[in-house]
Design a protein around this motif. Structure first.
Motif, PDB file in Angstrom:
ATOM      1  N   GLY A   1       1.797  -6.715   8.660  1.00 41.88           N
ATOM      2  CA  GLY A   1       0.735  -5.718   8.733  1.00 41.88           C
ATOM      3  C   GLY A   1       0.093  -5.374   7.406  1.00 41.88           C
ATOM      4  N   CYS A   2       0.296  -6.204   6.386  1.00 43.49           N
ATOM      5  CA  CYS A   2      -0.337  -5.932   5.083  1.00 43.49           C
ATOM      6  C   CYS A   2      -1.850  -6.034   5.207  1.00 43.49           C
ATOM      7  CB  CYS A   2       0.180  -6.929   4.049  1.00 43.49           C
ATOM      8  SG  CYS A   2      -0.376  -6.592   2.367  1.00 43.49           S
ATOM      9  N   ASP A   3      -2.568  -5.191   4.501  1.00 40.85           N
ATOM     10  CA  ASP A   3      -4.022  -5.107   4.643  1.00 40.85           C
ATOM     11  C   ASP A   3      -4.769  -6.168   3.843  1.00 40.85           C
ATOM     12  OD1 ASP A   3      -3.988  -2.592   6.230  1.00 40.85           O
ATOM     13  OD2 ASP A   3      -3.140  -1.782   4.383  1.00 40.85           O
TER      14      ASP A   3
ATOM     15  N   VAL B   1       9.293  -5.692   1.066  1.00 37.23           N
ATOM     16  CA  VAL B   1       7.848  -5.718   1.291  1.00 37.23           C
ATOM     17  C   VAL B   1       7.508  -5.076   2.629  1.00 37.23           C
ATOM     18  CG1 VAL B   1       5.885  -7.239   1.746  1.00 37.23           C
ATOM     19  CG2 VAL B   1       7.415  -7.712  -0.185  1.00 37.23           C
ATOM     20  N   ARG B   2       8.236  -5.449   3.667  1.00 33.73           N
ATOM     21  CA  ARG B   2       7.970  -4.918   4.999  1.00 33.73           C
ATOM     22  C   ARG B   2       8.175  -3.405   5.037  1.00 33.73           C
ATOM     23  NH1 ARG B   2      10.501  -8.551   7.109  1.00 33.73           N
ATOM     24  NH2 ARG B   2      12.549  -7.594   7.434  1.00 33.73           N
ATOM     25  N   SER B   3       9.203  -2.920   4.372  1.00 29.78           N
ATOM     26  CA  SER B   3       9.477  -1.479   4.364  1.00 29.78           C
ATOM     27  C   SER B   3       8.416  -0.704   3.602  1.00 29.78           C
ATOM     28  CB  SER B   3      10.862  -1.224   3.739  1.00 29.78           C
ATOM     29  OG  SER B   3      11.889  -1.841   4.491  1.00 29.78           O
ATOM     30  N   VAL B   4       7.963  -1.260   2.476  1.00 29.35           N
ATOM     31  CA  VAL B   4       6.938  -0.572   1.689  1.00 29.35           C
ATOM     32  C   VAL B   4       5.625  -0.510   2.463  1.00 29.35           C
ATOM     33  CG1 VAL B   4       5.519  -0.703  -0.394  1.00 29.35           C
ATOM     34  CG2 VAL B   4       7.982  -1.103  -0.534  1.00 29.35           C
ATOM     35  N   ILE B   5       5.287  -1.579   3.177  1.00 31.71           N
ATOM     36  CA  ILE B   5       4.062  -1.575   3.982  1.00 31.71           C
ATOM     37  C   ILE B   5       4.131  -0.481   5.039  1.00 31.71           C
ATOM     38  CG2 ILE B   5       2.715  -2.891   5.669  1.00 31.71           C
ATOM     39  CD1 ILE B   5       3.488  -5.430   4.083  1.00 31.71           C
ATOM     40  N   GLU B   6       5.261  -0.372   5.711  1.00 27.35           N
ATOM     41  CA  GLU B   6       5.423   0.667   6.740  1.00 27.35           C
ATOM     42  C   GLU B   6       5.320   2.056   6.126  1.00 27.35           C
ATOM     43  OE1 GLU B   6       9.156  -0.165   8.559  1.00 27.35           O
ATOM     44  OE2 GLU B   6       8.460  -1.963   9.615  1.00 27.35           O
ATOM     45  N   LEU B   7       5.939   2.254   4.969  1.00 27.27           N
ATOM     46  CA  LEU B   7       5.883   3.556   4.309  1.00 27.27           C
ATOM     47  C   LEU B   7       4.461   3.901   3.896  1.00 27.27           C
ATOM     48  CD1 LEU B   7       7.150   6.026   2.909  1.00 27.27           C
ATOM     49  CD2 LEU B   7       7.575   4.557   0.914  1.00 27.27           C
ATOM     50  N   ALA B   8       3.767   2.960   3.286  1.00 28.81           N
ATOM     51  CA  ALA B   8       2.402   3.212   2.830  1.00 28.81           C
ATOM     52  C   ALA B   8       1.482   3.532   3.996  1.00 28.81           C
ATOM     53  CB  ALA B   8       1.881   2.007   2.050  1.00 28.81           C
ATOM     54  N   HIS B   9       1.615   2.798   5.077  1.00 30.49           N
ATOM     55  CA  HIS B   9       0.770   3.059   6.239  1.00 30.49           C
ATOM     56  C   HIS B   9       1.076   4.419   6.855  1.00 30.49           C
ATOM     57  CE1 HIS B   9      -0.293  -1.466   7.031  1.00 30.49           C
ATOM     58  NE2 HIS B   9      -0.988  -0.926   6.024  1.00 30.49           N
ATOM     59  N   ALA B  10       2.342   4.822   6.815  1.00 33.12           N
ATOM     60  CA  ALA B  10       2.687   6.153   7.316  1.00 33.12           C
ATOM     61  C   ALA B  10       2.014   7.241   6.499  1.00 33.12           C
ATOM     62  CB  ALA B  10       4.210   6.325   7.295  1.00 33.12           C
ATOM     63  N   LEU B  11       1.721   6.940   5.223  1.00 27.75           N
ATOM     64  CA  LEU B  11       1.032   7.887   4.343  1.00 27.75           C
ATOM     65  C   LEU B  11      -0.470   7.643   4.309  1.00 27.75           C
ATOM     66  CD1 LEU B  11       3.576   7.837   1.371  1.00 27.75           C
ATOM     67  CD2 LEU B  11       3.302   9.624   3.113  1.00 27.75           C
ATOM     68  N   ASP B  12      -0.955   6.776   5.202  1.00 27.34           N
ATOM     69  CA  ASP B  12      -2.385   6.468   5.322  1.00 27.34           C
ATOM     70  C   ASP B  12      -2.934   5.811   4.053  1.00 27.34           C
ATOM     71  OD1 ASP B  12      -4.706   6.330   6.827  1.00 27.34           O
ATOM     72  OD2 ASP B  12      -5.490   8.238   6.082  1.00 27.34           O
TER      73      ASP B  12
ATOM     74  N   GLN C   1     -11.021 -11.435  -9.704  1.00 25.36           N
ATOM     75  CA  GLN C   1     -10.262 -12.122  -8.659  1.00 25.36           C
ATOM     76  C   GLN C   1     -10.508 -11.432  -7.321  1.00 25.36           C
ATOM     77  OE1 GLN C   1      -5.921 -12.293  -9.025  1.00 25.36           O
ATOM     78  NE2 GLN C   1      -5.980 -14.376  -8.207  1.00 25.36           N
ATOM     79  N   PRO C   2     -10.914 -12.176  -6.313  1.00 25.71           N
ATOM     80  CA  PRO C   2     -11.210 -11.577  -5.007  1.00 25.71           C
ATOM     81  C   PRO C   2      -9.961 -10.993  -4.339  1.00 25.71           C
ATOM     82  CG  PRO C   2     -12.245 -13.741  -5.214  1.00 25.71           C
ATOM     83  CD  PRO C   2     -11.281 -13.604  -6.363  1.00 25.71           C
ATOM     84  N   GLN C   3     -10.186  -9.940  -3.580  1.00 24.56           N
ATOM     85  CA  GLN C   3      -9.164  -9.369  -2.708  1.00 24.56           C
ATOM     86  C   GLN C   3      -9.636  -9.576  -1.275  1.00 24.56           C
ATOM     87  OE1 GLN C   3      -8.827  -5.296  -4.133  1.00 24.56           O
ATOM     88  NE2 GLN C   3      -7.271  -5.874  -5.627  1.00 24.56           N
ATOM     89  N   ILE C   4      -8.755 -10.115  -0.446  1.00 24.94           N
ATOM     90  CA  ILE C   4      -9.131 -10.613   0.874  1.00 24.94           C
ATOM     91  C   ILE C   4      -8.460  -9.793   1.977  1.00 24.94           C
ATOM     92  CG2 ILE C   4      -9.193 -12.646   2.364  1.00 24.94           C
ATOM     93  CD1 ILE C   4     -10.749 -12.997  -0.243  1.00 24.94           C
ATOM     94  N   VAL C   5      -9.229  -9.468   3.027  1.00 27.03           N
ATOM     95  CA  VAL C   5      -8.645  -8.868   4.224  1.00 27.03           C
ATOM     96  C   VAL C   5      -7.842  -9.952   4.934  1.00 27.03           C
ATOM     97  CG1 VAL C   5      -9.101  -7.722   6.417  1.00 27.03           C
ATOM     98  CG2 VAL C   5     -10.579  -7.273   4.453  1.00 27.03           C
ATOM     99  N   ILE C   6      -6.540  -9.774   5.028  1.00 26.44           N
ATOM    100  CA  ILE C   6      -5.682 -10.827   5.565  1.00 26.44           C
ATOM    101  C   ILE C   6      -6.034 -11.149   7.012  1.00 26.44           C
ATOM    102  CG2 ILE C   6      -3.300 -11.490   6.073  1.00 26.44           C
ATOM    103  CD1 ILE C   6      -2.391  -9.772   3.754  1.00 26.44           C
ATOM    104  N   GLU C   7      -6.322 -10.145   7.810  1.00 26.74           N
ATOM    105  CA  GLU C   7      -6.575 -10.330   9.234  1.00 26.74           C
ATOM    106  C   GLU C   7      -7.812 -11.199   9.486  1.00 26.74           C
ATOM    107  OE1 GLU C   7      -6.344 -10.093  13.321  1.00 26.74           O
ATOM    108  OE2 GLU C   7      -4.855  -9.280  11.926  1.00 26.74           O
TER     109      GLU C   7
END
Length: 330
Positions: A278-280, A246-257, A72-78
C-alpha cells in the motif's frame, strides 16, 4: 529583494570555514582525524566552495566550478504517473567533478556556508519552478533543508519572499527534513514548520526509520509525508525483517493520514512488494536516475507509466535474527 543578501556572506562565511579547525575540533569526524594532506585538500575545497558561493550567479563557473540541480521523479506506484520530483543540489568542480556540497560542509553545519547553500538551493529551485510553470510543467518538487534552518530566524520569511518573488504557488514546494537531525530549539522549529504549513508548503520527514526520534517527530510536526529510509527499501526484497518494518511503517503513516514515499527502489520486485503493502509513491533508479532540468523535459515527454501487474511476488523468509526463546513474551 535579493535572496542571496538575506544572510551576510562576508565575515560569517569566513568564520564558517574556520569552524572546521576551531569549534568542531572535538567532534567525531572533524579534521584532526585526517592527515595533513587530506586536511589541506579539504580546506582548499571549502575555500573554493566559499568563493563560488560569493559569485553573483548560482551558475557561475571558472576555477571554483558551479552549482547544478538534478531532479529525480517520484512515481505513484498504483498508476505509474509522475507525482512530483526531488531536487538535489550538486557542485560541479572543474578538478574534482560532481560533488554533493553537504559531504564537504558536514563538519560546519549551521555555519554561514551551510546557510548560503540552503538559500542558493531554494532560490535556484524556485526559479526553475517558475520557468517550468511557463512551459506547463506543474510538478511538486521537494528539496532537503537542515533542521537548523527551520530553527533559524528568518527562514519562514525567506521562503515566503522567494515564493512571492518567483510567483510560485506554495503547493509546488516541499521541504524535506531529516528524521535523525538534532533539534536544538523544538519550539522554534515547530513554529516555523507550522507557519510554512499555513502558507501551503508541505513538510516531509526524510530518512524515516534511520534515527531514534521518528515517533516523536510524527507527533510533534505538521507533516504531509514520510520518506522511508533507503536502507530498508533496498533490503526488503531479500530480508523479511526489513519488509516487515516497511509494511508496519506504511500502516502507521496511513493511520496518521500521511503520504508514504519509498526511496531507493531499484527493481520491479521491490516496486511490486511496495504496491502490495500500500505504499503511495516511489523513487529510485528503477524509474529514473537523477537528471538535469533539460534532461528531465526529454524524459517526461517519453516516459511510459510503469504499473504493477500480476500477483505480489513471494516474500523472503524470515531471517530469524532472534531465536523464538529469546524474543519478548516467548
Amino acid at each position: 529583494m535579493n535572496l542571496l543578501r538575506k544572510y551576510d556572506a562576508s565575515p560569517r562565511l569566513l568564520r564558517g570555514a574556520g569552524a572546521v579547525t576551531g569549534d568542531d575540533r572535538d567532534q567525531p569526524g572533524a579534521m584532526q582525524s585526517e592527515s595533513d594532506s587530506e586536511a589541506a585538500g579539504r580546506l582548499k575545497m571549502l575555500d573554493d566552495l566559499r568563493q563560488m558561493l560569493r559569485a553573483p550567479s548560482a551558475s557561475a563557473s571558472g576555477d571554483t566550478g558551479k552549482l547544478v540541480m538534478h531532479y529525480q521523479p517520484q512515481i505513484v506506484i498504483e498508476t505509474g504517473e509522475v507525482a512530483g520530483l526531488e531536487a538535489r543540489l550538486l557542485w560541479q568542480h572543474p578538478q574534482h567533478g560532481i560533488r554533493r556540497p553537504e559531504e564537504l560542509v558536514g563538519d560546519v553545519k549551521g555555519s554561514a556556508i551551510a546557510r548560503l547553500l540552503t538559500e542558493r538551493a531554494i532560490s535556484a529551485l524556485l526559479l526553475q519552478l517558475a520557468e517550468w510553470s511557463v512551459s506547463g510543467v506543474g510538478l511538486r518538487t521537494a528539496i532537503d533543508v537542515e533542521m537548523r534552518d527551520l530553527q533559524g530566524d528568518g527562514f519562514r520569511e525567506l521562503i515566503g519572499a522567494g515564493l512571492k518573488m518567483f510567483a510560485v504557488s506554495a503547493e509546488r514546494l516541499q521541504l524535506e527534513v531529516s528524521e535523525d537531525a538534532p533539534v536544538e530549539d523544538p519550539l522554534g522549529a515547530m513554529m516555523t514548520v507550522s507557519a510554512l504549513h499555513s502558507l501551503g508548503v508541505a513538510i516531509s520527514l526524510d530518512n524515516f526509520g534511520a534515527g531514534k526520534s521518528s515517533l516523536h517527530r510524527l507527533r510533534s510536526l505538521p507533516l504531509t509525508e514520510v520518506k522511508l529510509d533507503r536502507s530498508f527499501i533496498m533490503g526488503m526484497s531479500a530480508d523479511a525483517d526489513d519488509a516487515a518494518i516497511v509494511r508496519s511503517v506504511i500502516e502507521l503513516a496511513h493511520a496518521l493520514d500521511l503520504r508514504v514515499v519509498a526511496n531507493g527502489v531499484e527493481d520491479e520486485r521491490t516496486m511490486r512488494l511496495l504496491h502490495a503493502d500500500g505504499c503511495d509513491l516511489a523513487q529510485g533508479r528503477f524509474y529514473a536516475q537523477p537528471m538535469t532540468a533539460d534532461a528531465l523535459r526529454g524524459w517526461l515527454s517519453q516516459y511510459q507509466p510503469v504499473q504493477p501487474s500480476g500477483p505480489a511476488p513471494e516474500r523472503a523468509a524470515s531471517t530469524g535474527r532472534l531465536p523464538s526463546a529469546s524474543r519478548p513474551g516467548s
